[in-house]
Scaffold this motif. Structure first.
Motif, short mmCIF file in Angstrom:
data_model
loop_
_atom_site.label_atom_id
_atom_site.label_comp_id
_atom_site.label_asym_id
_atom_site.label_seq_id
_atom_site.Cartn_x
_atom_site.Cartn_y
_atom_site.Cartn_z
N ARG A 195 1.09 -0.98 0.24
CA ARG A 195 -0.03 0.26 -0.27
C ARG A 195 0.66 1.46 -0.13
O ARG A 195 1.68 1.07 0.23
CB ARG A 195 -0.87 -0.14 1.21
CG ARG A 195 -0.55 0.21 2.42
CD ARG A 195 -1.31 0.07 3.76
NE ARG A 195 -0.27 0.48 5.19
CZ ARG A 195 0.07 1.05 5.59
NH1 ARG A 195 -0.31 2.39 4.91
NH2 ARG A 195 0.60 1.36 6.93
N LYS A 196 0.35 1.99 -0.72
CA LYS A 196 1.34 3.48 -0.07
C LYS A 196 0.16 4.71 0.11
O LYS A 196 -0.73 4.64 0.85
CB LYS A 196 1.22 4.07 -1.75
CG LYS A 196 1.72 5.42 -2.32
CD LYS A 196 1.73 5.57 -3.75
CE LYS A 196 2.98 7.01 -4.70
NZ LYS A 196 2.76 7.45 -5.21
N ASN A 197 1.37 5.20 1.11
CA ASN A 197 0.66 6.15 2.21
C ASN A 197 0.94 7.47 1.65
O ASN A 197 3.00 7.65 1.60
CB ASN A 197 1.22 5.56 2.97
CG ASN A 197 1.07 6.68 4.57
OD1 ASN A 197 -0.17 7.53 4.16
ND2 ASN A 197 1.41 6.08 5.69
N THR A 198 0.43 7.99 0.88
CA THR A 198 1.28 9.37 0.32
C THR A 198 2.30 8.85 -0.30
O THR A 198 2.22 8.84 -1.36
CB THR A 198 2.06 10.63 1.87
OG1 THR A 198 0.92 10.00 2.65
CG2 THR A 198 2.10 11.97 1.25
N ASP B 36 4.70 7.18 0.37
CA ASP B 36 5.84 6.08 1.27
C ASP B 36 5.10 4.71 0.73
O ASP B 36 3.74 4.94 0.70
CB ASP B 36 6.42 6.48 2.46
CG ASP B 36 6.95 7.51 2.17
OD1 ASP B 36 8.05 7.81 1.30
OD2 ASP B 36 7.21 8.38 3.83
N TRP B 37 5.59 4.59 -0.10
CA TRP B 37 5.09 2.44 0.21
C TRP B 37 5.58 1.31 1.14
O TRP B 37 6.42 1.80 1.92
CB TRP B 37 5.83 1.85 -1.49
CG TRP B 37 5.16 2.00 -2.30
CD1 TRP B 37 5.89 3.27 -3.93
CD2 TRP B 37 3.63 1.98 -3.01
NE1 TRP B 37 4.38 3.48 -3.96
CE2 TRP B 37 3.15 2.88 -4.29
CE3 TRP B 37 3.14 0.69 -2.40
CZ2 TRP B 37 2.88 2.09 -5.20
CZ3 TRP B 37 2.05 0.29 -3.29
CH2 TRP B 37 1.74 0.85 -4.57
N LYS C 88 2.54 -4.29 4.39
CA LYS C 88 1.70 -5.78 5.78
C LYS C 88 2.06 -6.82 6.02
O LYS C 88 2.56 -7.91 5.04
CB LYS C 88 0.92 -5.77 5.72
CG LYS C 88 0.27 -6.08 7.07
CD LYS C 88 -1.42 -5.99 6.76
CE LYS C 88 -2.21 -4.87 7.23
NZ LYS C 88 -1.51 -4.11 8.33
N ASP D 67 3.68 -3.82 9.47
CA ASP D 67 3.95 -2.77 8.71
C ASP D 67 5.94 -2.39 8.19
O ASP D 67 5.62 -2.22 9.15
CB ASP D 67 3.22 -1.02 8.43
CG ASP D 67 1.82 -1.33 8.06
OD1 ASP D 67 1.74 -2.23 7.59
OD2 ASP D 67 1.26 -0.39 8.45
#
Length: 257
Positions: free
Chosen positions: A178-181, A183-184, A187, A197
């Motif tokens: 998953r991408k957060n803003t 950053d990748w 999990k 994570d």
């Protein structure tokens, strides 16, 4: 003729312990359940081969320190068990003993002495590491023009980036990325159902994204498939790395260790 109570026999209590206690009540992982089961399969084999006791006639009364210690000693010598393996087997037996004592209080004293068997002291080896040159040499081995070669490259890059256990890598699915803003993350599903994570380097994220697109992987697909498109196994990962090391050690002799 004397009638035997089925609750005198180990098989009765083991069926409840393995099929109900570990699954429904404790919700142990499949691997832990198999480990506990295999411990008692080995104990049954030992009692039959070394003491000539028929499997179906092994009783709760056979779970005594002298039998358990002899069983552990026997397989430590026969199968070269490490202290860690021996202690895992002992822990499974002690867990069963506690279960029995809780469910058959009137006979708990028959089995409680087993709980006082000492574990063997484990010698924890110093964890070695690979240098950057060694890692780069390994990453240069796979032929990335081939689908399997590209998978092997990405597999090693992923291990290098995350420091994940092999069992964790084998479980990773596309949906775990998953991408957060900007950053990748991935999990990782650890032992004991403990998820965490782990951040991915931009290079790792980019190359994995390309891999997913090129292979038309769906969210529930394994990120790293086996040769027959099933899940890659721990042994499969071991084989991949061993082959890469065998190829790279010609240029980097330090990999011989």
């Amino acid at each position: 003729m004397k009638q035997h109570n089925e609750k005198e026999f180990l098989a009765y209590w083991l069926s409840v312990f393995l099929l109900d206690e570990l699954t429904s009540k404790r919700n142990y992982s499949i691997n832990t359940q198999k480990s506990y089961r295999d411990t008692f399969i080995l104990f049954f084999d030992y009692m039959q081969s070394e003491h000539e006791v028929d499997v179906m006639k092994i009783k709760i009364d056979h779970i005594v320190p002298e039998n358990i210690i002899a069983f552990l000693d026997f397989y430590e010598q026969k199968n070269s068990w490490s202290a860690k393996t021996r202690n895992h087997r002992l822990a499974a037996i002690k867990s069963f003993c506690k279960f029995y004592a809780q469910n058959c209080i009137e006979n708990a004293s028959r089995i409680m002495a087993t709980l006082h068997i000492y574990s063997k002291k484990e010698i924890v080896p110093t964890i070695d590491y690979l240098t950057k040159d060694e890692i780069c040499s390994l990453l240069g081995v796979p032929n990335r023009n081939l689908k399997l070669g590209n998978r092997n490259y990405l597999l090693l890059l992923f291990l290098y980036n995350t420091g994940a256990r092999v069992s964790e890598v084998a479980q990773v699915r596309v949906c775990d990325l998953r991408k957060n803003t900007d950053d990748w993350f991935v999990k990782l599903h650890g032992k004991g159902k403990k998820d965490r994570d782990c951040p991915l380097w931009p290079q790792t994220a980019t190359e994995l994204s390309e891999h997913i697109s090129m292979c038309h992987l769906l969210p529930e697909d394994q990120l790293f498939a086996g040769i027959r498109n099933g899940s890659i196994t721990r042994h499969g990962v071991y084989s991949v790395i061993k082959n890469m090391v065998d190829s790279a050690k010609v240029k980097i002799p330090s990999l011989l260790k």
